[in-house]
Design an enzyme around this catalytic site. Structure first.
Site, PDB file in Angstrom:
ATOM      1  N   ASP A   1      31.517  13.262  31.125  1.00  0.00           N
ATOM      2  CA  ASP A   1      30.788  12.008  30.990  1.00  0.00           C
ATOM      3  C   ASP A   1      29.349  12.289  31.417  1.00  0.00           C
ATOM      4  O   ASP A   1      29.070  13.319  32.051  1.00  0.00           O
ATOM      5  CB  ASP A   1      31.444  10.942  31.869  1.00  0.00           C
ATOM      6  CG  ASP A   1      30.692   9.632  31.830  1.00  0.00           C
ATOM      7  OD1 ASP A   1      30.285   9.209  30.730  1.00  0.00           O
ATOM      8  OD2 ASP A   1      30.498   9.032  32.898  1.00  0.00           O
TER       9      ASP A   1
ATOM     10  N   ASP B   1      36.096   5.297  33.139  1.00  0.00           N
ATOM     11  CA  ASP B   1      36.686   6.343  32.312  1.00  0.00           C
ATOM     12  C   ASP B   1      38.179   6.495  32.580  1.00  0.00           C
ATOM     13  O   ASP B   1      38.753   7.562  32.353  1.00  0.00           O
ATOM     14  CB  ASP B   1      35.986   7.693  32.582  1.00  0.00           C
ATOM     15  CG  ASP B   1      34.574   7.712  32.023  1.00  0.00           C
ATOM     16  OD1 ASP B   1      34.359   7.098  30.972  1.00  0.00           O
ATOM     17  OD2 ASP B   1      33.705   8.323  32.657  1.00  0.00           O
TER      18      ASP B   1
ATOM     19  N   ASP C   1      33.388   9.515  36.010  1.00  0.00           N
ATOM     20  CA  ASP C   1      33.068   8.847  37.272  1.00  0.00           C
ATOM     21  C   ASP C   1      34.266   8.121  37.871  1.00  0.00           C
ATOM     22  O   ASP C   1      34.175   7.560  38.957  1.00  0.00           O
ATOM     23  CB  ASP C   1      31.883   7.893  37.112  1.00  0.00           C
ATOM     24  CG  ASP C   1      32.143   6.801  36.079  1.00  0.00           C
ATOM     25  OD1 ASP C   1      33.316   6.589  35.729  1.00  0.00           O
ATOM     26  OD2 ASP C   1      31.173   6.176  35.631  1.00  0.00           O
TER      27      ASP C   1
END
Length: 812
Positions: free
Chosen positions: A512, A713, A709
């Site tokens: 990410d 997610d 994180d």
């Protein structure tokens, strides 16, 4: 006699008296009916010894077998209704401590016993921490059934308690130490008596003296057999009771064969004695077991530090603020809103907010960071942090059982609740290994009985002793425990057992962006001068205008200004006005300034200069101007983490495909990918689109590791083959990842990858060594090249090599 005793029942135990029975005992001149000859015999004995008063004074019947059960009374105290076992409406789960773990074979035996119990859905024992995770059906099973099932195979289990667990470990270590001392003493004394027999091979030792030496050796061997060897006998008996072949079985058979063969030779005066061999390999095997125990303790040391970190008590200030007197109360009794005093050196009992004071906090147990962090009034502090400098007065935000450290411990309990495939394979191989070894020993004994009967007994003993199934079973769990401990001390919490194995096999590493590869907050990247005022002066003016703002862009300006020479702001703003969504206006040193977007500043500075519609490369522009003049443009963006380039470069070097998935703008995502050298990048991805992307990779055979994180997610973290979440106190318990990076540093992913590579290499080395040793030593013993005591040396050395090699992983 109390009225509860019914005349129609057995006078001794209270059970019904069978029709037509003739059992009775005359008590106080009155014939009393008995239900069986056993009660009759016991009652008659009581009368004969003059204790008839027992029946006059009693207020209940003697114990009978009507409700007999093997469950000790304390096991009945636990039920599915206890909050500590609750999981959901249909099932319960618990983490238990297990007493009596002797080696890795115990793990397989206990797990096998529990999986046979109706209602048990999962059972997994961590050999390093001696913690047993069990999940069961409420409708089919009770906690007492679980504890009883473990008890039936020779072990004691109870709900985990840090204090009791520590006391038990200390007691077990002392007991093993005493057994080792006795075995060593017996070995040395026996060697003194057998040495003359070895030296007098020319027949100079007369028969009477040889017989005396044998009898003395027998007496000196008894303490080692009856006390020091008990762990092996207990383990073997537990295995046989459960109809399995544990790894203590060949060891116990080897010891008993050597001892009883020697006893027969001692009594008959014919044949060889092996007292020296028996005592020696008891001593050597106990040495190996002692080192294994210490290795398990070291491997679990970081976990034990966490378990003992939460204080048992807290100083409650019930009358605050009028009365600052404190009362010592149990930490578990703290409620939301309570005010507590935490002195320097004390641990914070629960997640709290500072209402008075300022201090440095040691958060190393929670984040792996050794440097203390400053906290002041109004800031939150996690439970488990240690107050390093000044006294603090705190208001409790959560009960102690819901503190950050408690949440962390709950995740840790999950960490030992399973095994990777390589460990399961080793356990299965070791279990079959024992069966094959016993059959081979029988075959070897039969061959030597035909070929050379004088060698049959020592060769069979050597085969039983020289084999090392323990090395096979220790190869994987010891290495994984050492690696997990090392990572936990560096702020990496391994939640699922397959992490190291799967990460090592991963073909794609998916990141990410925001909060993962970047810091997740804006920083000042560039200052472009548009007027005559210097960059430092422009930054000072901007900082004066933003001094009271909590906006992320304002914090970036203030952070940059703090790095200027002098460290303190030299300017102060007056008549501040904020226009929502546009910017700030105020007077600094008598001059009116505006700080904000281009349109807002243009109202006093005049027409914009150049292209002010967008920032450079996805950066956010912030303008400063005054009456009739544009002064500067600040360019801010979410900065890359300092270690991001090294992490991405490491995976590239090791042949991994690196992918960037982000919900941010496509242009900004591509900019970050270009800066890091990532070839595949997708921006503006929704959470379900990230999951689809990962699943498409998996459909092509890819093994995907995901780093996010841990907050938005969750879906993709759960869907990846192995996943990492950047840790934070508030979101810790809700983490959906296989690994939590407690330090919130991306370099921890790099540490984990390197540790995974080392772990798999060491596991392969251990399995290779154990296999090579057994393939070499067992045939050598079967051919008569190894005598029993040398076989004991080989087995102990094999286990020691595996353990020592695994403990190398504890080093960072």
């Amino acid at each position: 006699m109390n009225a509860v005793l019914q005349p129609s029942a057995c006078f001794h135990c209270g059970l019904p008296v069978p029709a037509g029975s003739s059992w009775n005992v005359t008590i106080d001149d009155v014939p009393r009916a008995m239900c069986c000859p056993g009660c009759e015999a016991v009652a008659q004995t009581i009368v004969d010894i003059g204790q008839s008063a027992y029946y006059r004074d009693r207020d209940e019947y003697a114990v009978n077998a009507a409700d007999a059960t093997m469950v000790p009374p304390e096991l009945r105290l636990y039920s599915n209704d206890d909050a500590q076992f609750a999981r959901d409406a249909s099932s319960c789960e618990a983490t238990l401590s297990v007493e009596g773990i002797r080696c890795a074979a115990c793990v397989w035996l206990i797990e096998r016993q529990l999986t046979r119990l109706p209602g048990v859905q999962a059972a997994s024992l961590n050999v390093a921490t001696e913690r047993l995770y069990v999940r069961w059906s409420r409708a089919q099973c009770e906690p007492g059934d679980i504890l009883q099932a473990v008890l039936q195979v020779g072990y004691t289990a109870y709900p985990y308690d840090a204090v009791r667990h520590g006391e038990r470990l200390q007691k077990a270590s002392k007991t093993l130490g005493r057994q080792l001392f006795v075995a060593g003493l017996s070995m040395m004394q026996v060697m003194m008596y057998v040495a003359p027999a070895y030296l007098a091979e020319d027949g100079t030792l007369d028969d009477n003296m040889a017989s005396l030496m044998r009898w003395a050796s027998l007496l000196l061997t008894l303490p080692a057999i009856c006390y020091s060897a008990m762990p092996f006998f207990q383990g073997a008996w537990a295995s046989l009771r459960a109809r399995t072949l544990g790894m203590d079985v060949p060891v116990a058979l080897g010891i008993l064969a050597a001892f009883f063969g020697s006893v027969v030779a001692t009594f008959t005066g014919r044949g060889e004695v092996y007292y020296d061999s028996a005592t020696m390999f008891i001593f050597l095997l106990l040495c190996s077991r002692y080192f294994e125990l210490q290795a398990r303790r070291k491997a679990a040391s970081a976990l034990e530090r966490l378990q003992h970190a939460l204080p048992a008590s807290a100083s409650l200030m019930a009358g605050f603020p009028d009365n600052r007197a404190t009362t010592l109360v149990p930490a578990g009794s703290l409620a939301v809103g309570d005010v507590i005093l935490v002195k320097p050196g004390e641990a914070i009992a629960a997640d709290s907010v500072i209402i008075e004071g300022s201090s440095a906090l040691d958060l190393s147990l929670l984040t792996g960071e050794s440097a203390a962090q400053r906290r002041k009034t109004g800031e939150q502090v996690p439970g488990g942090a240690i107050n390093a400098s000044a006294a603090l007065i705190l208001r409790v935000l959560k009960p102690a059982r819901e503190s950050t450290l408690s949440d962390l411990l709950k995740l840790i309990e999950r960490a030992g609740s399973g095994k990777p495939q390589i460990a399961q394979w080793a356990d299965k191989v070791a279990a079959w290994f024992v069966l094959g070894l016993l059959l081979f020993a029988v075959a070897v004994f039969a061959f030597w009985s035909w070929h050379d009967p004088t060698q049959a007994w020592p060769v069979a003993i050597a085969v039983l002793v020289v084999s090392c199934p323990c090395a096979l079973s220790l190869a994987t769990p010891t290495a994984l425990a050492a690696a997990t401990d090392s990572l936990l001390r560096r702020g990496v919490l391994i939640v699922q057992p397959h992490v190291l194995e799967t990460l090592h096999r991963a073909t794609h590493i998916v990141f990410d962006k925001t909060g993962t590869l970047t810091l997740g907050r804006p920083v000042l990247r560039q200052i472009e001068g548009l007027g005559s005022l210097s960059e430092d002066d422009c930054l000072q003016v901007a900082a004066a205008l933003e001094a009271g703002s909590a906006h992320p862009l304002a914090q970036a300006i203030l952070a940059a200004a703090d790095e200027l020479p002098g460290q303190q702001l030299r300017m102060h703003a007056q008549q501040l006005q904020e226009v929502q969504g546009q910017g700030l206006e105020g007077i600094v040193d008598g001059v009116r300034y505006r700080l904000g977007n281009a349109a807002f500043v243009a109202a006093i500075a005049g027409p914009p200069l150049g292209d002010t519609a967008v920032g450079m490369q996805g950066m956010t522009p912030l303008y400063l101007g005054t009456q009739g003049r544009w002064l500067t443009r600040f360019l801010l963006s979410d900065a890359l983490r300092p270690e991001a380039r090294d992490v991405v470069a490491y995976f590239h070097r090791h042949g991994k495909q690196v992918v960037l998935l982000s919900g941010d703008q496509e242009a900004l995502t591509q900019s970050v990918a270009t800066e890091l050298g990532i070839n595949t990048a997708c921006g503006e991805c929704l959470p379900d689109e990230k999951l689809d992307f990962v699943q498409q990779l998996q459909a092509t055979g890819a093994v995907v590791a995901m780093v996010g994180d841990g907050i938005n997610d969750a879906a993709v973290l759960s869907g990846a083959d192995v996943s990492f979440a950047m840790g934070s106190g508030a979101a810790l318990a809700q983490a959906h990842a296989d690994t939590v990076l407690l330090s919130s540093q991306l370099v921890s992913v790099l540490d984990t990858a390197k540790t995974a590579a080392r772990s798999m290499r060491i596991i392969r080395e251990n399995l290779g060594w154990a296999t090579l040793y057994n393939l070499t030593a067992i045939p050598a013993a079967a051919l008569g090249f190894l005598n029993p005591w040398l076989s004991g040396v080989g087995m102990a050395a094999s286990s020691a090599v595996v353990i020592a090699n695994a403990l190398r992983l504890r080093k960072a």
